[in-house]
Design an enzyme around this catalytic site. Structure first.
Site, PDB file in Angstrom:
ATOM      1  N   SER A 247     -10.615   0.150   6.086  1.00 41.76           N
ATOM      2  CA  SER A 247      -9.795   0.362   4.889  1.00 41.76           C
ATOM      3  C   SER A 247      -9.333  -0.921   4.221  1.00 41.76           C
ATOM      4  O   SER A 247      -9.030  -0.927   3.033  1.00 41.76           O
ATOM      5  CB  SER A 247      -8.566   1.198   5.237  1.00 41.76           C
ATOM      6  OG  SER A 247      -8.942   2.473   5.675  1.00 41.76           O
TER       7      SER A 247
ATOM      8  N   LYS B 284       0.839  -1.191   0.000  1.00 35.09           N
ATOM      9  CA  LYS B 284       0.000   0.000   0.000  1.00 35.09           C
ATOM     10  C   LYS B 284       0.879   1.249   0.000  1.00 35.09           C
ATOM     11  O   LYS B 284       1.827   1.348   0.763  1.00 35.09           O
ATOM     12  CB  LYS B 284      -0.911  -0.015   1.232  1.00 35.09           C
ATOM     13  CG  LYS B 284      -1.920   1.106   1.279  1.00 35.09           C
ATOM     14  CD  LYS B 284      -2.855   0.903   2.469  1.00 35.09           C
ATOM     15  CE  LYS B 284      -3.880   2.015   2.577  1.00 35.09           C
ATOM     16  NZ  LYS B 284      -4.800   1.765   3.708  1.00 35.09           N
TER      17      LYS B 284
ATOM     18  N   SER C  11      -9.450   2.559   1.812  1.00 35.35           N
ATOM     19  CA  SER C  11      -8.174   3.131   1.383  1.00 35.35           C
ATOM     20  C   SER C  11      -7.191   2.072   0.911  1.00 35.35           C
ATOM     21  O   SER C  11      -6.174   2.396   0.320  1.00 35.35           O
ATOM     22  CB  SER C  11      -7.553   3.989   2.498  1.00 35.35           C
ATOM     23  OG  SER C  11      -7.124   3.201   3.577  1.00 35.35           O
TER      24      SER C  11
END
Length: 179
Positions: free
Chosen positions: A166, A66, A142
């Site tokens: 997320s 990420k 996210s």
């Protein structure tokens, strides 16, 4: 899956380099469709593939991280145009552990800018990540770029974080298991 790919490498059916090359081909086929990636690290992954021990748990299996975690020498943008030139000098300890386990970082995944309004993975730097099961739907969360990368088969495992759904939301909307 991740351990299955690691077993292919450990038994010599494919090399760690071939795992990276196969993954690159899959990324290049799927990425224009789902937009899961903010930064490709192909050269880094190809170089590391030659040095990863088969005795590690993951033996060279490609992974995406990420784009909110410092990987030494790799651009970390947090999904923001303000951060496009940010290149951390060193890994955070977590990445040291990822690499010690034999995982090979092949890309950074798309995130909402600074994970704000993380219900949709979209930003002005890289755009909207799409759910590969239905391109008109959001990836949510996210960690949506990570979810799209996994659900589209780009990689057998992608890193995500979760502060309020997320990681859980992209997993549930894309048919994945998220931890």
């Amino acid at each position: 899956d991740a351990l299955g790919m690691a077993d292919l490498i450990k038994t010599g059916e494919i090399s760690a380099r071939e795992a990276v090359e196969i993954t690159i081909r899959r990324i290049e086929a799927m990425e224009p469709i789902v937009n899961a990636i903010s930064t490709r690290t192909y050269d880094r992954a190809l170089a590391k593939a030659e040095t990863i021990s088969k005795d590690t748990t993951f033996a060279g299996m490609p992974i995406m991280i990420k784009d909110m975690v410092d990987v030494g020498g790799v651009r970390r943008t947090d999904g923001s145009r303000m951060m496009l030139t940010n290149i951390p000098a060193e890994n955070v300890m977590y990445i040291d552990g990822v690499e010690a386990s034999g995982m090979n970082i092949i890309a950074m995944t798309n995130v909402p800018e600074f994970a704000q309004l993380g219900i949709v993975t979209n930003n002005t730097a890289f755009g909207l990540s799409r759910n590969p099961w239905d391109l008109s739907k959001s990836t949510l969360g996210s960690s949506g770029g990570a979810g799209a990368a996994g659900a589209s088969g780009m990689v057998p495992m992608a890193h995500g974080t979760d502060g309020g759904g997320s990681n859980r939301l992209p997993s549930c909307t894309q048919g994945l298991f998220g931890v």
